[in-house]
Design an enzyme around this catalytic site. Structure first.
Site, mmCIF file in Angstrom:
data_model
loop_
_atom_site.group_PDB
_atom_site.id
_atom_site.type_symbol
_atom_site.label_atom_id
_atom_site.label_comp_id
_atom_site.label_asym_id
_atom_site.label_seq_id
_atom_site.Cartn_x
_atom_site.Cartn_y
_atom_site.Cartn_z
ATOM 1 N N HIS A 82 0.883 -1.290 0.080
ATOM 2 C CA HIS A 82 -0.091 -0.083 -0.070
ATOM 3 C C HIS A 82 0.862 1.163 -0.122
ATOM 4 C CE1 HIS A 82 -4.153 1.411 0.481
ATOM 5 N NE2 HIS A 82 -3.750 2.581 1.098
ATOM 6 N N ASP A 161 -13.521 3.182 7.029
ATOM 7 C CA ASP A 161 -12.697 3.688 6.429
ATOM 8 C C ASP A 161 -13.613 4.222 4.974
ATOM 9 O OD1 ASP A 161 -10.043 4.722 5.526
ATOM 10 O OD2 ASP A 161 -10.191 3.238 4.122
ATOM 11 N N ARG A 168 -12.392 12.634 4.543
ATOM 12 C CA ARG A 168 -11.059 13.341 4.607
ATOM 13 C C ARG A 168 -10.691 13.999 3.244
ATOM 14 N NH1 ARG A 168 -7.394 8.939 5.893
ATOM 15 N NH2 ARG A 168 -5.819 10.192 6.074
ATOM 16 N N LYS A 187 -7.468 -1.396 6.635
ATOM 17 C CA LYS A 187 -7.813 -1.871 5.156
ATOM 18 C C LYS A 187 -6.788 -3.185 5.342
ATOM 19 C CE LYS A 187 -7.485 1.669 2.388
ATOM 20 N NZ LYS A 187 -7.577 2.653 3.035
HETATM 21 N N1 URA Z 1 -3.892 5.535 1.637
HETATM 22 C C1 URA Z 1 -5.150 5.367 2.446
HETATM 23 O O1 URA Z 1 -5.725 4.283 2.266
HETATM 24 N N2 URA Z 1 -5.221 6.216 3.500
HETATM 25 C C2 URA Z 1 -4.799 7.398 3.741
HETATM 26 O O2 URA Z 1 -5.167 8.212 4.605
HETATM 27 C C3 URA Z 1 -3.868 7.872 2.900
HETATM 28 C C4 URA Z 1 -3.523 6.949 2.045
#
Ligand code: URA
Length: 434
Positions: A82, A161, A168, A187
């Site tokens: 990620h 999320d 956000r 995640k």
């Molecule tokens: N990637 C994500 O999944 N969340 C974040 O807050 C920043 C990058």
């Protein structure tokens, strides 16, 4: 528990008890706390942070807001990656099929564009028909059958999320270590992984511009991973200028296809290989970086990686003929060239300015309900260290009917510094955190 009281407490620098965090994340996931109140809470957390205990509970509550997957019955090592987000950061798209073709199972849950950065899901959805929303049962089925699934949060997978991420994006609450860490790690920990490689970006186009802040973010996430028994490694990689040449959505898919066909820009290829090698060694399929890199290169030259991408596109209801006919991907009807005003060496091609330029053209969102324009974006021709003549094209802006063009042009001009003498180039990989 009174949510207004909790907002006020964090605003004033106080801390939460475990049950208060579990309650608020649960209530928000179930749509019983409105977005306007959660925006205020997110800003309070952004400003005053979470301590270690609060972060662990917050992440856990997000993780358990939906199903937690268990892939222990799948014999292949389950490893994912990620990124914390960047401009032109399409690494996941060529990387995942390359690594899956080598025998790693990848249950990849990605995100959409955040702020000035692009998102893997928005890019993948430019492939006609490509679907990224699955429930836990469908997600598991895809992984079992194809060894790779590229999906997003859903009502059954990390719904907390899913909601907070969109909020956000448009409330100025992204660049916060606890909010980024909990978003990413909830995640990833829901995916039932054996190992995780994090690409923590640093530089103007990242959410952490300074190396010491990126290091703190990397250490925080590696700590959360380890506390949950998932071996986690972070590479801190450069985001002072865009990665590769393409910034946008469909154009980043085109560039990703080039990598899978054995081409692509060297900086992008290098980051893909470094992260891919970490994934293969973490999964125990290679002894060291050299043999892992050879396996990844072979997956490309043999065509296995491209074939894996075609298989996954078809499995997720997309049209794999985009791999041979790129005109099937959306394109912007118009273009505008930003040219160099003087001759010299490119000293700066600022990732933040170029990322915001792409958003202004329509590649990202300004409010939650915005839809992105899949065809618009930038082609960044000139990068740091390149020698240019006055009049050379620095960046092409791909736009639709002039939407956002004035702003994008101003930002693209501001992004570039051209001067005499050699340019100092940032290393592509700054540090590793294990
Ligand atoms: N990637 C994500 O999944 N969340 C974040 O807050 C920043 C990058």
């Amino acid at each position: 528990v009174n949510f207004i009281e909790l907002i006020g407490r964090k605003r004033d620098g106080g801390r939460f008890e475990d049950d208060e965090i579990e309650w608020m994340i649960g209530e928000y996931s179930a749509d019983r706390i409105p977005d306007y109140q959660m925006s205020s809470m997110l800003m309070a957390v952004f400003l005053n942070g979470l301590d270690g205990r609060e972060l662990a509970t917050w992440t856990d509550a997000m993780l358990h807001s939906g199903d937690v997957l268990d892939f222990s019955h799948i014999p292949e090592p389950k490893i994912d990656k990620h990124s914390t987000g960047g401009v032109g950061d399409k690494v996941s798209i060529p990387l995942a099929p390359m690594v899956a073709a080598c025998g790693i199972a990848i249950p990849m849950m990605s995100g959409r564009g955040l702020g000035h950065t692009g998102g893997t899901l928005d890019k993948l959805e430019t492939i006609p028909g490509f679907t990224t929303e699955f429930d836990a049962r469908q997600f598991s089925h895809l992984l079992e059958k194809h060894g790779l699934v590229m999906a997003g949060q859903s009502e059954s997978l990390v719904p907390a999320d899913r909601r907070m991420y969109g909020l956000r994006d448009v409330t100025g609450t992204v660049p916060s270590i606890p909010l980024i860490s909990s978003s990413i790690m909830s995640k990833k920990l829901a995916e039932g992984l054996d190992g995780l490689v994090l690409d923590v970006k640093v530089g103007s186009g990242a959410f952490k511009r300074e190396l010491r802040d990126a290091r703190e973010l990397a250490e925080t996430m590696v700590g959360v991973g380890k506390a949950h028994g998932v071996t986690t490694v972070a590479l801190i990689t450069d985001m002072s200028q865009p990665l590769g040449h393409e910034v946008g959505n469909a154009n980043e898919i085109r560039e990703s296809i080039e990598v899978l066909k054995g081409g692509g820009p060297p900086d992008l290829v290098e980051v893909v290989l470094r992260i891919g090698a970490e994934m293969l060694t973490l999964g125990g399929l290679a002894d060291d970086e050299t043999s892992a890199t050879a396996m990844l290169r072979e997956a490309v030259t043999s065509g296995a990686a491209l074939e894996k991408f075609a298989e996954v596109i078809a499995a997720q209801h997309g049209d794999p003929s985009v791999l041979d006919d790129r005109t099937l991907l959306p394109d912007a009807p118009d273009s505008f060239e930003v040219t160099a005003e003087r001759s010299g060496v490119v000293k700066r091609a600022d990732a933040f300015d170029l990322g915001v330029a792409a958003v202004r053209l329509g590649a990202g969102r300004a409010i939650k309900t915005d839809t992105i324009d899949p065809g618009v974006g930038l082609t960044v021709h000139s990068k740091v260290g390149d020698t240019v003549e006055a009049g050379d094209v620095l960046t092409t802006l791909h736009h639709r009917d002039g939407r956002g063009l004035d702003d994008a042009e101003r930002l693209a001009r501001r992004a570039y510094v051209i001067g005499g003498g050699p340019a100092s180039r940032e290393p592509l990989v700054h540090e590793e955190v294990r």
